[in-house]
Design a protein around this motif. Structure first.
Motif, mmCIF file in Angstrom:
data_model
loop_
_atom_site.group_PDB
_atom_site.id
_atom_site.type_symbol
_atom_site.label_atom_id
_atom_site.label_comp_id
_atom_site.label_asym_id
_atom_site.label_seq_id
_atom_site.Cartn_x
_atom_site.Cartn_y
_atom_site.Cartn_z
ATOM 1 N N ALA A 20 -5.190 1.401 4.734
ATOM 2 C CA ALA A 20 -4.956 -0.039 4.701
ATOM 3 C C ALA A 20 -5.901 -0.675 3.700
ATOM 4 O O ALA A 20 -7.005 -0.162 3.461
ATOM 5 C CB ALA A 20 -5.157 -0.652 6.082
ATOM 6 N N SER A 21 -5.477 -1.779 3.122
ATOM 7 C CA SER A 21 -6.357 -2.503 2.217
ATOM 8 C C SER A 21 -6.347 -3.983 2.565
ATOM 9 O O SER A 21 -5.420 -4.474 3.230
ATOM 10 C CB SER A 21 -5.944 -2.296 0.745
ATOM 11 O OG SER A 21 -4.722 -2.929 0.452
ATOM 12 N N ILE A 64 -3.215 -2.265 -2.520
ATOM 13 C CA ILE A 64 -2.666 -3.413 -3.244
ATOM 14 C C ILE A 64 -3.671 -3.834 -4.319
ATOM 15 O O ILE A 64 -4.882 -3.901 -4.047
ATOM 16 C CB ILE A 64 -2.375 -4.576 -2.273
ATOM 17 C CG1 ILE A 64 -1.234 -4.166 -1.328
ATOM 18 C CG2 ILE A 64 -2.023 -5.842 -3.034
ATOM 19 C CD1 ILE A 64 -0.978 -5.151 -0.211
ATOM 20 N N SER A 65 -3.178 -4.115 -5.498
ATOM 21 C CA SER A 65 -4.039 -4.492 -6.609
ATOM 22 C C SER A 65 -4.864 -5.731 -6.245
ATOM 23 O O SER A 65 -4.341 -6.723 -5.727
ATOM 24 C CB SER A 65 -3.181 -4.802 -7.842
ATOM 25 O OG SER A 65 -3.991 -5.225 -8.912
ATOM 26 N N VAL A 76 0.847 -1.179 0.000
ATOM 27 C CA VAL A 76 0.000 0.000 0.000
ATOM 28 C C VAL A 76 0.891 1.242 0.000
ATOM 29 O O VAL A 76 1.810 1.343 0.810
ATOM 30 C CB VAL A 76 -0.919 0.001 1.235
ATOM 31 C CG1 VAL A 76 -1.750 1.268 1.269
ATOM 32 C CG2 VAL A 76 -1.808 -1.246 1.236
ATOM 33 N N SER A 77 0.582 2.144 -0.907
ATOM 34 C CA SER A 77 1.392 3.347 -1.047
ATOM 35 C C SER A 77 0.568 4.573 -0.683
ATOM 36 O O SER A 77 -0.552 4.731 -1.166
ATOM 37 C CB SER A 77 1.891 3.463 -2.491
ATOM 38 O OG SER A 77 2.616 4.659 -2.675
ATOM 39 N N GLN A 78 1.147 5.427 0.166
ATOM 40 C CA GLN A 78 0.457 6.651 0.550
ATOM 41 C C GLN A 78 1.323 7.861 0.199
ATOM 42 O O GLN A 78 2.542 7.822 0.324
ATOM 43 C CB GLN A 78 0.173 6.672 2.054
ATOM 44 C CG GLN A 78 -0.885 5.685 2.470
ATOM 45 C CD GLN A 78 -1.279 5.857 3.930
ATOM 46 O OE1 GLN A 78 -1.022 4.993 4.759
ATOM 47 N NE2 GLN A 78 -1.914 6.986 4.234
ATOM 48 N N HIS A 126 -3.360 -4.725 5.182
ATOM 49 C CA HIS A 126 -2.011 -4.341 4.783
ATOM 50 C C HIS A 126 -1.980 -2.818 4.829
ATOM 51 O O HIS A 126 -2.759 -2.163 4.132
ATOM 52 C CB HIS A 126 -1.704 -4.835 3.377
ATOM 53 C CG HIS A 126 -1.743 -6.334 3.276
ATOM 54 N ND1 HIS A 126 -0.600 -7.097 3.223
ATOM 55 C CD2 HIS A 126 -2.782 -7.191 3.218
ATOM 56 C CE1 HIS A 126 -0.953 -8.373 3.140
ATOM 57 N NE2 HIS A 126 -2.258 -8.455 3.136
ATOM 58 N N PHE A 127 -1.076 -2.291 5.653
ATOM 59 C CA PHE A 127 -1.032 -0.856 5.869
ATOM 60 C C PHE A 127 0.033 -0.173 5.021
ATOM 61 O O PHE A 127 1.097 -0.741 4.752
ATOM 62 C CB PHE A 127 -0.718 -0.555 7.340
ATOM 63 C CG PHE A 127 -1.898 -0.646 8.241
ATOM 64 C CD1 PHE A 127 -2.307 -1.868 8.739
ATOM 65 C CD2 PHE A 127 -2.603 0.497 8.596
ATOM 66 C CE1 PHE A 127 -3.407 -1.963 9.577
ATOM 67 C CE2 PHE A 127 -3.702 0.414 9.437
ATOM 68 C CZ PHE A 127 -4.109 -0.819 9.927
ATOM 69 N N GLY A 128 -0.274 1.080 4.653
ATOM 70 C CA GLY A 128 0.757 1.957 4.122
ATOM 71 C C GLY A 128 1.525 2.565 5.281
ATOM 72 O O GLY A 128 1.210 2.316 6.457
ATOM 73 N N ASN A 129 2.521 3.376 4.944
ATOM 74 C CA ASN A 129 3.334 4.006 5.985
ATOM 75 C C ASN A 129 2.737 5.299 6.512
ATOM 76 O O ASN A 129 3.313 5.928 7.389
ATOM 77 C CB ASN A 129 4.747 4.256 5.477
ATOM 78 C CG ASN A 129 5.567 2.980 5.480
ATOM 79 O OD1 ASN A 129 5.365 2.115 6.319
ATOM 80 N ND2 ASN A 129 6.469 2.856 4.529
#
Lengths: 112, 114
Positions: free
Chosen positions: B93-94, B26-27, B4-6, B104-107
């Motif tokens: 998160a996704s 995430i795809s 995951v990108s933030q 799954h978390f981003g930063n």
């Protein structure tokens, strides 16, 4: 609210000791999860225990769930300095499509 | 992407300005969450998207907060007329779907309102 509440808020131990953190919640759940967070950034999933399970192991982690008491515990055995982090429990309600709700966390400090 | 990108990772804004925070999940992950975390505190649920269902907005603290998601991809969290109490880390998160599957978390985006 189904929000979990962790106990204690903070825990300091020596390397090699075991660390136990507890989580209580309020409503019926589908499952309960534990996460770890370093440095106030993204969380990492550690382990999931379903409502029909009582105990689960993953490496040095042991999670128990008591649905009658609406509580869970996370045990980290033989702790290491690298285990220093904040640990959160999160609960998923029984209804489909409900959000995952987190508790306030336990901050664990392991000193060498 | 692998995770995951933030973006941005950090944002400093003046009180009263609007900000937009972005999350690339995430795809293939149909569920997307936004949480807020104030310094030293736990995660406060804001909003939850699941597939084509109506989002769960029950955690949004005021009408200054809104979020959109394009299909099962990018999401943006918008805060209008920012206040100092909005200063926090905003985490996205996704996950694969319902039933409380692991997130799954981003930063996160660290927002500072001056």
């Amino acid at each position: 609210s189904q929000q979990g509440e962790e106990d204690p808020q903070a825990l300091s131990i020596q390397e090699g000791e075991n660390a136990t953190m507890n989580c209580s919640y309020k409503t019926s759940i589908n499952n309960l999860q534990w996460y770890r967070q370093n440095s106030g950034r993204g969380l990492v999933h550690l382990i999931l225990i379903r409502s029909n399970e009582r105990e689960k192991h993953s490496g040095r982690l042991r999670v128990t769930l008591d649905t009658s008491k609406k509580s869970s515990s996370l045990l980290i055995t033989a702790s290491r300095a690298a285990d220093t982090a904040s640990y959160f429990c999160a609960t998923a309600g029984n209804q489909a499509g409900t959000a995952l709700i987190f508790g306030k966390g336990t901050t664990l400090s392991v000193s060498s | 992407g692998a995770g995951v990108s933030q973006s941005p990772s950090n944002k400093v804004t003046e009180k009263g300005k609007d900000v937009e925070l972005r999350c690339d999940p995430i795809s293939g992950h149909t569920a997307l969450y936004w949480y807020r975390q104030r310094l030293g505190q736990g995660l406060e649920f804001l909003i939850y998207f699941q597939g084509n269902s109506a989002p769960d907005k029950s955690g949004l603290p005021s009408d200054r907060f809104s979020a959109e998601r394009t299909g099962e991809s990018v999401s943006t969290l918008t805060i209008q007329r920012t206040q100092q109490e909005d200063s926090a880390v905003y985490l996205c998160a996704s996950s694969l779907g319902t039933g409380g599957t692991p997130l799954h978390f981003g930063n996160g985006t660290r927002l500072t309102v001056t």
